[in-house]
Motif scaffolding. Structure first.
Motif, PDB file in Angstrom:
ATOM      1  N   GLY A 102       0.537  -1.128   0.390  1.00  0.00           N
ATOM      2  CA  GLY A 102       0.257  -0.177  -0.002  1.00  0.00           C
ATOM      3  C   GLY A 102       0.613   1.364   0.084  1.00  0.00           C
ATOM      4  O   GLY A 102       1.967   1.242   0.185  1.00  0.00           O
ATOM      5  N   TYR A 138      -1.892  10.305   4.881  1.00  0.00           N
ATOM      6  CA  TYR A 138      -3.003   9.657   5.626  1.00  0.00           C
ATOM      7  C   TYR A 138      -4.604  10.329   5.084  1.00  0.00           C
ATOM      8  O   TYR A 138      -4.974  10.625   5.055  1.00  0.00           O
ATOM      9  CB  TYR A 138      -3.660   8.513   6.404  1.00  0.00           C
ATOM     10  CG  TYR A 138      -4.527   8.691   6.390  1.00  0.00           C
ATOM     11  CD1 TYR A 138      -5.303   7.488   6.501  1.00  0.00           C
ATOM     12  CD2 TYR A 138      -5.183   8.994   7.703  1.00  0.00           C
ATOM     13  CE1 TYR A 138      -6.190   7.338   6.485  1.00  0.00           C
ATOM     14  CE2 TYR A 138      -6.310   8.527   8.559  1.00  0.00           C
ATOM     15  CZ  TYR A 138      -6.980   7.893   7.354  1.00  0.00           C
ATOM     16  OH  TYR A 138      -8.300   7.465   8.028  1.00  0.00           O
ATOM     17  N   HIS A 151      -4.104   0.862  -1.243  1.00  0.00           N
ATOM     18  CA  HIS A 151      -4.254   0.372   0.533  1.00  0.00           C
ATOM     19  C   HIS A 151      -3.213  -0.461  -0.029  1.00  0.00           C
ATOM     20  O   HIS A 151      -2.217  -1.651   0.923  1.00  0.00           O
ATOM     21  CB  HIS A 151      -5.031  -0.462   0.810  1.00  0.00           C
ATOM     22  CG  HIS A 151      -6.071   1.226   1.635  1.00  0.00           C
ATOM     23  ND1 HIS A 151      -6.103   1.660   2.786  1.00  0.00           N
ATOM     24  CD2 HIS A 151      -6.456   2.068   1.188  1.00  0.00           C
ATOM     25  CE1 HIS A 151      -6.827   2.435   2.629  1.00  0.00           C
ATOM     26  NE2 HIS A 151      -7.369   3.314   1.735  1.00  0.00           N
ATOM     27  N   ALA A 155      -3.235  -5.118   2.947  1.00  0.00           N
ATOM     28  CA  ALA A 155      -4.862  -4.040   4.314  1.00  0.00           C
ATOM     29  C   ALA A 155      -5.492  -4.837   3.868  1.00  0.00           C
ATOM     30  O   ALA A 155      -6.387  -5.240   4.331  1.00  0.00           O
ATOM     31  CB  ALA A 155      -4.331  -2.545   3.513  1.00  0.00           C
TER      32      ALA A 155
END
Length: 160
Positions: A102, A138, A151, A155
């Motif tokens: 990610g 983020y 991601h 993730a």
């Protein structure tokens, strides 16, 4: 040791390949005129043609034996090549890690690698900067712009 001529030829081939890829992919979008006006692939097609023509010009200039900078025997020494690899290799690993780890994790690992491994910063400081980079990405993209960055498979495996 890499000569200036070899660099010019390699650059001409790489940019020419990019131009050909642009031309070929523009056919999928259509080139020319339609009832709605200019098709979506027309501008990329023309841009690709210009790139290919420029690359061919540079290729011919690099091949012809002319008394110019192309005849410089050494353009990059082994020390300079190592420095260049020090920039390129971590960036290539970063791009390759994005689908797996990610964007956030890969960015943090990249920042840590370029700061801690060549000893530009101490390990704790590099860890802090890596964490700050991931957090800033983020906050800016996911929260402020509401744009989801990749991601990665990691993730997805953890259910995020």
């Amino acid at each position: 040791m890499i000569s200036r001529r070899a660099l010019e030829l390699a650059t001409a081939v790489l940019t020419g390949g990019f131009g050909v890829a642009v031309v070929v992919s523009s056919f999928d979008n259509g080139i020319g005129w339609s009832s709605a006006g200019v098709d979506a692939g027309t501008f990329p097609f023309l841009t690709g043609i210009v790139i290919v023509l420029g690359s061919l010009y540079n290729l011919v200039r690099g091949v012809l034996p002319v008394a110019s900078l192309a005849n410089v025997p050494i353009a990059i020494t082994s020390i300079e090549l190592r420095r260049l690899a020090g920039l390129f290799v971590p960036a290539a690993i970063f791009v390759a890690a994005i689908p797996l780890a990610g964007m956030y994790v890969a960015s943090a690992l990249y920042v840590f690698a370029v700061l801690a491994i060549p000893r530009h910063q101490s390990v704790p400081r590099a860890l802090g900067m890596a964490a700050a980079t991931a957090l800033a990405l983020y906050v800016v993209f996911e929260r402020m712009f509401q744009v989801s960055l990749p991601h990665g498979a990691l993730a997805a495996a953890f259910g995020f």
